[in-house]
Design an enzyme around this catalytic site. Structure first.
Site, PDB file in Angstrom:
ATOM      1  N   ILE A 123      -7.380  -5.109   6.579  1.00  0.00           N
ATOM      2  CA  ILE A 123      -7.009  -6.323   5.832  1.00  0.00           C
ATOM      3  C   ILE A 123      -7.486  -6.227   4.377  1.00  0.00           C
ATOM      4  O   ILE A 123      -6.914  -6.863   3.485  1.00  0.00           O
ATOM      5  CB  ILE A 123      -7.612  -7.584   6.517  1.00  0.00           C
ATOM      6  CG1 ILE A 123      -7.080  -7.724   7.966  1.00  0.00           C
ATOM      7  CG2 ILE A 123      -7.319  -8.842   5.724  1.00  0.00           C
ATOM      8  CD1 ILE A 123      -5.586  -7.938   8.082  1.00  0.00           C
ATOM      9  N   SER A 143      -6.768  -5.490  -6.515  1.00  0.00           N
ATOM     10  CA  SER A 143      -7.900  -6.155  -5.866  1.00  0.00           C
ATOM     11  C   SER A 143      -9.153  -6.061  -6.730  1.00  0.00           C
ATOM     12  O   SER A 143      -9.221  -5.248  -7.671  1.00  0.00           O
ATOM     13  CB  SER A 143      -8.176  -5.504  -4.510  1.00  0.00           C
ATOM     14  OG  SER A 143      -8.818  -4.257  -4.701  1.00  0.00           O
ATOM     15  N   GLU A 172     -11.665  -4.695  -5.890  1.00  0.00           N
ATOM     16  CA  GLU A 172     -12.225  -3.358  -5.655  1.00  0.00           C
ATOM     17  C   GLU A 172     -11.442  -2.263  -6.399  1.00  0.00           C
ATOM     18  O   GLU A 172     -11.931  -1.141  -6.563  1.00  0.00           O
ATOM     19  CB  GLU A 172     -12.218  -3.035  -4.145  1.00  0.00           C
ATOM     20  CG  GLU A 172     -13.236  -3.822  -3.327  1.00  0.00           C
ATOM     21  CD  GLU A 172     -12.871  -5.303  -3.140  1.00  0.00           C
ATOM     22  OE1 GLU A 172     -11.666  -5.618  -3.059  1.00  0.00           O
ATOM     23  OE2 GLU A 172     -13.792  -6.145  -3.099  1.00  0.00           O
ATOM     24  N   TRP A 231     -10.887  -1.854  -9.418  1.00  0.00           N
ATOM     25  CA  TRP A 231     -11.492  -1.424 -10.690  1.00  0.00           C
ATOM     26  C   TRP A 231     -12.172  -0.078 -10.547  1.00  0.00           C
ATOM     27  O   TRP A 231     -12.457   0.590 -11.545  1.00  0.00           O
ATOM     28  CB  TRP A 231     -12.513  -2.466 -11.178  1.00  0.00           C
ATOM     29  CG  TRP A 231     -11.934  -3.796 -11.527  1.00  0.00           C
ATOM     30  CD1 TRP A 231     -12.058  -4.953 -10.797  1.00  0.00           C
ATOM     31  CD2 TRP A 231     -11.138  -4.140 -12.679  1.00  0.00           C
ATOM     32  NE1 TRP A 231     -11.388  -5.980 -11.429  1.00  0.00           N
ATOM     33  CE2 TRP A 231     -10.815  -5.512 -12.593  1.00  0.00           C
ATOM     34  CE3 TRP A 231     -10.663  -3.416 -13.776  1.00  0.00           C
ATOM     35  CZ2 TRP A 231     -10.050  -6.176 -13.548  1.00  0.00           C
ATOM     36  CZ3 TRP A 231      -9.899  -4.077 -14.738  1.00  0.00           C
ATOM     37  CH2 TRP A 231      -9.597  -5.438 -14.616  1.00  0.00           C
ATOM     38  N   HIS A 243       3.395   3.552  -8.683  1.00  0.00           N
ATOM     39  CA  HIS A 243       3.190   2.150  -9.064  1.00  0.00           C
ATOM     40  C   HIS A 243       4.415   1.598  -9.790  1.00  0.00           C
ATOM     41  O   HIS A 243       4.759   0.423  -9.631  1.00  0.00           O
ATOM     42  CB  HIS A 243       1.939   2.004  -9.936  1.00  0.00           C
ATOM     43  CG  HIS A 243       0.675   2.358  -9.218  1.00  0.00           C
ATOM     44  ND1 HIS A 243       0.424   1.986  -7.914  1.00  0.00           N
ATOM     45  CD2 HIS A 243      -0.430   3.060  -9.611  1.00  0.00           C
ATOM     46  CE1 HIS A 243      -0.763   2.434  -7.541  1.00  0.00           C
ATOM     47  NE2 HIS A 243      -1.294   3.095  -8.544  1.00  0.00           N
ATOM     48  N   LEU A 249      11.651 -20.016  -4.757  1.00  0.00           N
ATOM     49  CA  LEU A 249      10.608 -19.144  -4.206  1.00  0.00           C
ATOM     50  C   LEU A 249       9.352 -19.158  -5.072  1.00  0.00           C
ATOM     51  O   LEU A 249       9.430 -18.991  -6.289  1.00  0.00           O
ATOM     52  CB  LEU A 249      11.134 -17.700  -4.137  1.00  0.00           C
ATOM     53  CG  LEU A 249      10.111 -16.658  -3.665  1.00  0.00           C
ATOM     54  CD1 LEU A 249       9.991 -16.687  -2.143  1.00  0.00           C
ATOM     55  CD2 LEU A 249      10.481 -15.262  -4.129  1.00  0.00           C
ATOM     56  N   ASP A 257       0.831  -1.201   0.000  1.00  0.00           N
ATOM     57  CA  ASP A 257       0.000   0.000   0.000  1.00  0.00           C
ATOM     58  C   ASP A 257       0.873   1.261   0.000  1.00  0.00           C
ATOM     59  O   ASP A 257       2.025   1.227   0.438  1.00  0.00           O
ATOM     60  CB  ASP A 257      -0.903  -0.040   1.246  1.00  0.00           C
ATOM     61  CG  ASP A 257      -2.069   0.921   1.131  1.00  0.00           C
ATOM     62  OD1 ASP A 257      -2.290   1.486   0.038  1.00  0.00           O
ATOM     63  OD2 ASP A 257      -2.762   1.114   2.136  1.00  0.00           O
ATOM     64  N   ARG A 273       1.372  -5.148   6.165  1.00  0.00           N
ATOM     65  CA  ARG A 273       0.747  -4.106   5.338  1.00  0.00           C
ATOM     66  C   ARG A 273       1.575  -2.842   5.458  1.00  0.00           C
ATOM     67  O   ARG A 273       1.881  -2.395   6.571  1.00  0.00           O
ATOM     68  CB  ARG A 273      -0.688  -3.828   5.780  1.00  0.00           C
ATOM     69  CG  ARG A 273      -1.336  -2.771   4.887  1.00  0.00           C
ATOM     70  CD  ARG A 273      -2.801  -2.541   5.152  1.00  0.00           C
ATOM     71  NE  ARG A 273      -3.350  -1.677   4.118  1.00  0.00           N
ATOM     72  CZ  ARG A 273      -4.542  -1.787   3.573  1.00  0.00           C
ATOM     73  NH1 ARG A 273      -5.351  -2.729   3.976  1.00  0.00           N
ATOM     74  NH2 ARG A 273      -4.949  -0.957   2.638  1.00  0.00           N
TER      75      ARG A 273
HETATM   76  C1  FPP Z   1      -1.634   0.294  -3.468  1.00  0.00           C
HETATM   77  O1  FPP Z   1      -1.191   1.605  -3.339  1.00  0.00           O
HETATM   78  C2  FPP Z   1      -1.041  -0.290  -4.648  1.00  0.00           C
HETATM   79  C3  FPP Z   1      -1.707  -0.761  -5.729  1.00  0.00           C
HETATM   80  C4  FPP Z   1      -3.169  -0.793  -5.843  1.00  0.00           C
HETATM   81  C5  FPP Z   1      -0.978  -1.275  -6.908  1.00  0.00           C
HETATM   82  C6  FPP Z   1       0.158  -2.122  -6.513  1.00  0.00           C
HETATM   83  C7  FPP Z   1       0.896  -2.551  -7.677  1.00  0.00           C
HETATM   84  C8  FPP Z   1       2.223  -2.686  -7.664  1.00  0.00           C
HETATM   85  C9  FPP Z   1       3.075  -2.407  -6.496  1.00  0.00           C
HETATM   86  C10 FPP Z   1       2.920  -3.176  -8.856  1.00  0.00           C
HETATM   87  C11 FPP Z   1       2.575  -4.594  -9.118  1.00  0.00           C
HETATM   88  C12 FPP Z   1       3.594  -5.263  -9.872  1.00  0.00           C
HETATM   89  C13 FPP Z   1       3.353  -6.210 -10.775  1.00  0.00           C
HETATM   90  C14 FPP Z   1       4.485  -6.919 -11.326  1.00  0.00           C
HETATM   91  C15 FPP Z   1       2.000  -6.556 -11.230  1.00  0.00           C
HETATM   92  P1  FPP Z   1      -2.242   2.768  -3.491  1.00  0.00           P
HETATM   93  O2  FPP Z   1      -2.281   3.189  -4.907  1.00  0.00           O
HETATM   94  O3  FPP Z   1      -3.553   2.330  -2.926  1.00  0.00           O
HETATM   95  O4  FPP Z   1      -1.599   3.866  -2.622  1.00  0.00           O
HETATM   96  P2  FPP Z   1      -2.395   4.998  -1.818  1.00  0.00           P
HETATM   97  O5  FPP Z   1      -3.075   4.294  -0.685  1.00  0.00           O
HETATM   98  O6  FPP Z   1      -1.306   5.878  -1.374  1.00  0.00           O
HETATM   99  O7  FPP Z   1      -3.360   5.646  -2.766  1.00  0.00           O
END
Ligand code: FPP
Length: 233
Positions: A186, A57, A59, A61, A29, A123, A12, A179
């Site tokens: 969660i 997730s 959600e 979308w 990201h 892994l 997160d 987290r």
């Molecule tokens: C949550 O942070 C993060 C996500 C919803 C996207 C996570 C994706 C990656 C870390 C990359 C995944 C890598 C691959 C290879 C598929 P947030 O955007 O909710 O952060 P915020 O709470 O600060 O808004």
């Protein structure tokens, strides 16, 4: 000392991290995706056998189509850059979630990663894409009900047998869930699998979650008294 066979992480804080630097959320990201490589290697070096990461997730979308589109393209960026290294390290890629609802190009890249690493024994890197635990349990119940109707399963089954209907079938339960970014939730993640997991909520955002922070979390986990509902003498 506890061993941590299965580590799960809710990654997160990418968006907030990027905003704090005056950058668009998507920049977070991208750094977050690079950090998946860093932390997978560090976790493997620290003895973790299953690393399960929440990337998208059911959600998520609800986010803007630009942001969703960007996240859907990340696997292509990520696997072009790191797949060969993962293969050399004997990592096995698994995707948890309903892949058939992802864009076709994303599915193709993920399937390529799964197929090219399927015989690896190191892994298990489990990336959750279009995953939600309530959906997972609902689908499992539907499959189980069908097996009962078809005479393939008994009406009376154990928790262990029911686990076999989940998307994590064959994986051990989660030992430790981290987290990032300070939220104490969660968020529909691995609800069945974390029944006896130890939990840790760290203030660092995912882009700031370094191997040293992982080590600090694991040291805390190793020191805990896991009783699984029993009593330790
Ligand atoms: C949550 O942070 C993060 C996500 C919803 C996207 C996570 C994706 C990656 C870390 C990359 C995944 C890598 C691959 C290879 C598929 P947030 O955007 O909710 O952060 P915020 O709470 O600060 O808004």
């Amino acid at each position: 000392m506890n061993s941590c066979q299965h580590l799960a992480i809710i990654m997160d804080g990418n968006g907030r991290w990027a905003k704090a630097q005056g950058k668009p959320r998507t920049a977070g990201h991208l750094v977050g995706a690079d950090n998946v490589r860093t932390i997978a290697i560090a976790a493997n070096d620290l003895g973790v056998k299953y690393l399960t990461l929440y990337a998208f997730s059911t959600e998520n979308w609800k986010r803007s189509s630009d942001e969703v589109g960007y996240i859907m393209k990340l696997p292509s960026y990520f696997f072009k850059r790191y797949m060969q290294e993962f293969l050399d390290r004997n990592f096995k890629l698994n995707i948890i979630g309903e892949m058939n609802r992802l864009p076709k190009a994303t599915q193709d890249v993920l399937n390529y990663g799964i197929e090219s690493s399927m015989n690896n024994t190191g892994l298990n890197l489990n990336i959750c894409m279009n995953y939600g635990s309530q959906r997972e349990i609902t689908l499992a119940a539907m499959k189980y009900a069908k097996d009962v109707v078809d005479g393939k399963a008994s009406l009376d089954i154990s928790e262990e047998e029911f686990s076999g209907y989940l998307m994590t079938s064959g994986f051990p339960p989660v030992d430790f869930l981290i987290r990032t970014s300070g939220e104490l939730r969660i968020s529909n993640y691995l609800l069945w699998q974390i029944a006896y997991a130890e939990l840790e909520f760290v203030p660092e955002s995912w882009p700031e979650f370094t191997p040293d922070v992982l080590k600090r979390c694991l040291d805390d986990y190793y020191s805990r008294d896991r009783r699984f509902g029993g009593v330790n003498k």
